[in-house]
Design a protein around this motif. Structure first.
Motif, PDB file in Angstrom:
ATOM      1  N   ARG A   3       7.470  59.486  95.047  1.00  0.00           N
ATOM      2  CA  ARG A   3       5.536  59.843  94.252  1.00  0.00           C
ATOM      3  C   ARG A   3       5.189  57.944  93.255  1.00  0.00           C
ATOM      4  NH1 ARG A   3       8.246  64.086  92.225  1.00  0.00           N
ATOM      5  NH2 ARG A   3       7.461  65.791  91.900  1.00  0.00           N
ATOM      6  N   ILE A   4       5.248  57.440  94.758  1.00  0.00           N
ATOM      7  CA  ILE A   4       4.843  56.055  94.502  1.00  0.00           C
ATOM      8  C   ILE A   4       3.471  55.756  94.783  1.00  0.00           C
ATOM      9  CG2 ILE A   4       4.705  53.951  95.018  1.00  0.00           C
ATOM     10  CD1 ILE A   4       8.104  54.449  95.676  1.00  0.00           C
ATOM     11  N   HIS A   5       2.244  55.378  94.213  1.00  0.00           N
ATOM     12  CA  HIS A   5       0.697  55.348  94.265  1.00  0.00           C
ATOM     13  C   HIS A   5       0.037  54.563  95.438  1.00  0.00           C
ATOM     14  CE1 HIS A   5       0.842  56.087  90.561  1.00  0.00           C
ATOM     15  NE2 HIS A   5      -0.236  56.285  90.595  1.00  0.00           N
ATOM     16  N   THR A   6      -0.317  54.891  97.008  1.00  0.00           N
ATOM     17  CA  THR A   6      -0.746  54.079  98.201  1.00  0.00           C
ATOM     18  C   THR A   6      -1.293  53.290  97.679  1.00  0.00           C
ATOM     19  OG1 THR A   6      -1.958  56.107  98.134  1.00  0.00           O
ATOM     20  CG2 THR A   6       0.002  56.681  99.071  1.00  0.00           C
ATOM     21  N   ASP A  23      12.271  46.153  92.959  1.00  0.00           N
ATOM     22  CA  ASP A  23      13.227  46.966  93.160  1.00  0.00           C
ATOM     23  C   ASP A  23      13.520  48.131  94.017  1.00  0.00           C
ATOM     24  OD1 ASP A  23      14.489  45.770  91.049  1.00  0.00           O
ATOM     25  OD2 ASP A  23      13.980  46.993  89.240  1.00  0.00           O
ATOM     26  N   ASN A  24      12.276  48.708  94.084  1.00  0.00           N
ATOM     27  CA  ASN A  24      11.360  49.481  94.433  1.00  0.00           C
ATOM     28  C   ASN A  24      12.023  48.983  96.529  1.00  0.00           C
ATOM     29  OD1 ASN A  24       9.931  51.694  96.327  1.00  0.00           O
ATOM     30  ND2 ASN A  24      10.148  52.809  94.852  1.00  0.00           N
ATOM     31  N   GLY A  31       5.855  40.724 110.863  1.00  0.00           N
ATOM     32  CA  GLY A  31       6.079  40.002 110.016  1.00  0.00           C
ATOM     33  C   GLY A  31       6.000  41.019 108.381  1.00  0.00           C
ATOM     34  N   PHE A  32       6.097  42.164 109.222  1.00  0.00           N
ATOM     35  CA  PHE A  32       6.757  43.042 107.512  1.00  0.00           C
ATOM     36  C   PHE A  32       8.503  42.133 106.100  1.00  0.00           C
ATOM     37  CE2 PHE A  32       8.781  46.338 105.394  1.00  0.00           C
ATOM     38  CZ  PHE A  32       7.630  46.485 103.928  1.00  0.00           C
ATOM     39  N   TRP A  33       9.346  42.169 107.525  1.00  0.00           N
ATOM     40  CA  TRP A  33      10.285  41.702 107.300  1.00  0.00           C
ATOM     41  C   TRP A  33      10.397  40.859 107.369  1.00  0.00           C
ATOM     42  CZ3 TRP A  33      14.052  44.948 105.580  1.00  0.00           C
ATOM     43  CH2 TRP A  33      13.648  45.769 106.356  1.00  0.00           C
ATOM     44  N   ASP A  34       9.655  39.463 107.616  1.00  0.00           N
ATOM     45  CA  ASP A  34       9.475  37.926 107.482  1.00  0.00           C
ATOM     46  C   ASP A  34       9.220  37.893 105.832  1.00  0.00           C
ATOM     47  OD1 ASP A  34      10.087  37.153 110.412  1.00  0.00           O
ATOM     48  OD2 ASP A  34       8.152  36.970 110.601  1.00  0.00           O
ATOM     49  N   HIS A  35       8.280  38.916 105.131  1.00  0.00           N
ATOM     50  CA  HIS A  35       7.342  38.553 104.362  1.00  0.00           C
ATOM     51  C   HIS A  35       8.810  39.092 102.907  1.00  0.00           C
ATOM     52  CE1 HIS A  35       5.015  37.562 100.970  1.00  0.00           C
ATOM     53  NE2 HIS A  35       5.078  38.648 100.355  1.00  0.00           N
ATOM     54  N   LEU A  36       9.618  40.012 103.591  1.00  0.00           N
ATOM     55  CA  LEU A  36      10.279  40.723 102.612  1.00  0.00           C
ATOM     56  C   LEU A  36      11.320  39.305 102.388  1.00  0.00           C
ATOM     57  CD1 LEU A  36      11.044  44.233 102.645  1.00  0.00           C
ATOM     58  CD2 LEU A  36       9.416  42.867 101.321  1.00  0.00           C
ATOM     59  N   HIS A  37      11.908  38.833 103.311  1.00  0.00           N
ATOM     60  CA  HIS A  37      12.920  38.097 103.563  1.00  0.00           C
ATOM     61  C   HIS A  37      12.616  36.195 103.101  1.00  0.00           C
ATOM     62  CE1 HIS A  37      14.502  40.209 106.835  1.00  0.00           C
ATOM     63  NE2 HIS A  37      15.155  40.257 106.323  1.00  0.00           N
ATOM     64  N   THR A  38      11.482  36.370 102.790  1.00  0.00           N
ATOM     65  CA  THR A  38      11.257  35.215 102.090  1.00  0.00           C
ATOM     66  C   THR A  38      11.102  35.251 100.151  1.00  0.00           C
ATOM     67  OG1 THR A  38       8.397  35.492 102.371  1.00  0.00           O
ATOM     68  CG2 THR A  38       9.604  34.156 103.604  1.00  0.00           C
ATOM     69  N   ALA A  84       3.260  42.415 100.883  1.00  0.00           N
ATOM     70  CA  ALA A  84       3.266  41.998  99.888  1.00  0.00           C
ATOM     71  C   ALA A  84       1.670  42.550  98.781  1.00  0.00           C
ATOM     72  CB  ALA A  84       1.850  40.380  99.721  1.00  0.00           C
ATOM     73  N   GLN A  85       1.726  43.260  99.425  1.00  0.00           N
ATOM     74  CA  GLN A  85       0.835  44.745  98.382  1.00  0.00           C
ATOM     75  C   GLN A  85       2.287  45.795  98.145  1.00  0.00           C
ATOM     76  OE1 GLN A  85      -2.087  46.493 101.095  1.00  0.00           O
ATOM     77  NE2 GLN A  85      -3.522  44.373 100.820  1.00  0.00           N
ATOM     78  N   TRP A  86       2.827  45.891  98.862  1.00  0.00           N
ATOM     79  CA  TRP A  86       3.696  46.632  98.201  1.00  0.00           C
ATOM     80  C   TRP A  86       4.802  45.910  97.373  1.00  0.00           C
ATOM     81  CZ3 TRP A  86       6.481  49.741 103.020  1.00  0.00           C
ATOM     82  CH2 TRP A  86       5.716  50.587 103.511  1.00  0.00           C
ATOM     83  N   LEU A  87       5.425  44.613  97.424  1.00  0.00           N
ATOM     84  CA  LEU A  87       6.042  43.942  96.497  1.00  0.00           C
ATOM     85  C   LEU A  87       5.228  43.967  94.539  1.00  0.00           C
ATOM     86  CD1 LEU A  87       7.220  41.414  98.086  1.00  0.00           C
ATOM     87  CD2 LEU A  87       8.149  42.660  96.766  1.00  0.00           C
TER      88      LEU A  87
END
Length: 326
Positions: free
Chosen positions: A119-122, A272-273, A317-324, A263-266
């Motif tokens: 139930r998390i908005h796209t 936390d999610n 690229g997805f993981w790179d941003h999360l790790h920063t 970045a959009q997901w964050l």
């Protein structure tokens, strides 16, 4: 002697007082007359207020039904990844049509029911939620991308609004037989329920028990739906490895898009999610990986299906941003 047949003379004052005494109603009758007058005055005010209060309608949209029916009718497929739906334009068209059908009624709002993982908005659902007079309500999506809990959300809202006299008419856009109970509940509180549907190329795409239960029916044809559905040619098969005549994006381009999606997901889902994904590095859950792919393809305007190297770059690229960020 006085003649007994003659009545004693009465003064004019006495003559006037006598009938006045007989015409005066008793006290309890005067009280009843006053109570009746107060009641009549109250009813007059209530009727005047009702006469000047417009009726109210709301539009309830099962997005899963709309995507499937409109996609099938216009694009020849129910797969959401194969076409774009201009939800904002379609919602405006529904609102305009309601104005003509309920000319003396005001719109309460449009309820847009869709499914989403946890139930998390796209990103798309977020844009729809930001539209004026639109309320997005989310059910869940199971492993097969099937909506769960949407019908119960529709019933809860429809019944609650009817019970509180918030609406007099409900335009319901859907086709599932499970909606019959929602229709019955709203009608039980005096609301009229009007079923709107999208033309089916062959047969019906709405359950017959639902058609039997509603107060009226209306179907939107191909001409109505066509402006709001655009087929994505980039999702066709690329047997020769080309991107529909366009050069394939480079790994760095795709890697950058992966970081954009992260970045959009964050921003939309919260730290936390998204942080829950970190223990699984470098593997993403299947449903999350699919969602990343769909959103990245929308940003690129190109399909990455069949290009394993680019999909790996996307994940990197997805993981790179999360790790920063963590």
């Amino acid at each position: 002697m006085t003649d007994p047949s003659e009545s004693p003379e009465q003064s004019p004052e006495q003559s006037a007082e006598q009938p006045a005494r007989h015409e005066q109603p008793p006290e309890h009758l005067r009280a009843i007359a006053a109570a009746v007058q107060r009641t009549n005055d109250l009813l007059t005010r209530v009727l005047a207020e009702v006469a000047t209060t417009p009726s109210t309608h709301a539009i309830f949209v099962d997005a899963g039904y709309v995507y499937a029916a409109a996609g099938r009718l216009v694009a020849g497929t129910e797969d959401r990844r194969s076409f774009d739906l201009d939800a904002e334009g379609l919602i405006e068209a529904f609102i305009d049509r309601a104005r003509t059908i309920f000319p003396d009624s005001r719109l309460l709002r449009v309820y847009w029911y869709d499914g989403a993982r946890r139930r998390i908005h796209t990103t798309e659902q977020q844009r729809i939620a930001e539209l004026p007079d639109v309320k997005v309500r989310l059910g869940n999506l199971n492993a097969n991308n099937q909506q769960k809990g949407v019908d119960s959300l529709i019933r809860t809202d429809l019944e609650s609004l009817a019970r509180h006299r918030a609406i007099s008419d409900a335009a319901l856009i859907g086709g599932d037989e499970d909606l019959v109970s929602a229709v019955e509940a709203a009608q039980g509180y005096g609301a009229r329920v009007h079923l709107w549907g999208i033309e089916a190329a062959g047969g019906r795409n709405q359950a017959e028990p639902l058609l039997w239960e509603v107060d009226s029916q209306r179907t939107f044809d191909l001409d109505f739906c066509k402006p709001y559905v655009t087929r994505r040619t980039t999702h066709e098969a690329y047997a020769d490895g080309a991107f529909a005549g366009r050069p394939a994006p480079g790994r760095d381009d795709v890697r950058f898009v992966g970081a954009q999606v992260a970045a959009q997901w964050l921003a939309s889902r919260g730290r936390d999610n998204v942080a829950e994904l970190l223990p699984g590095h470098p593997i993403l859950p299947g449903a999350v990986d699919q969602e990343l792919l769909v959103e990245a393809e929308a940003l690129l305007g190109l399909s990455l299906r069949g290009h394993a190297d680019l999909r790996r770059a996307l994940r990197d690229g997805f993981w790179d941003h999360l790790h920063t960020q963590f």
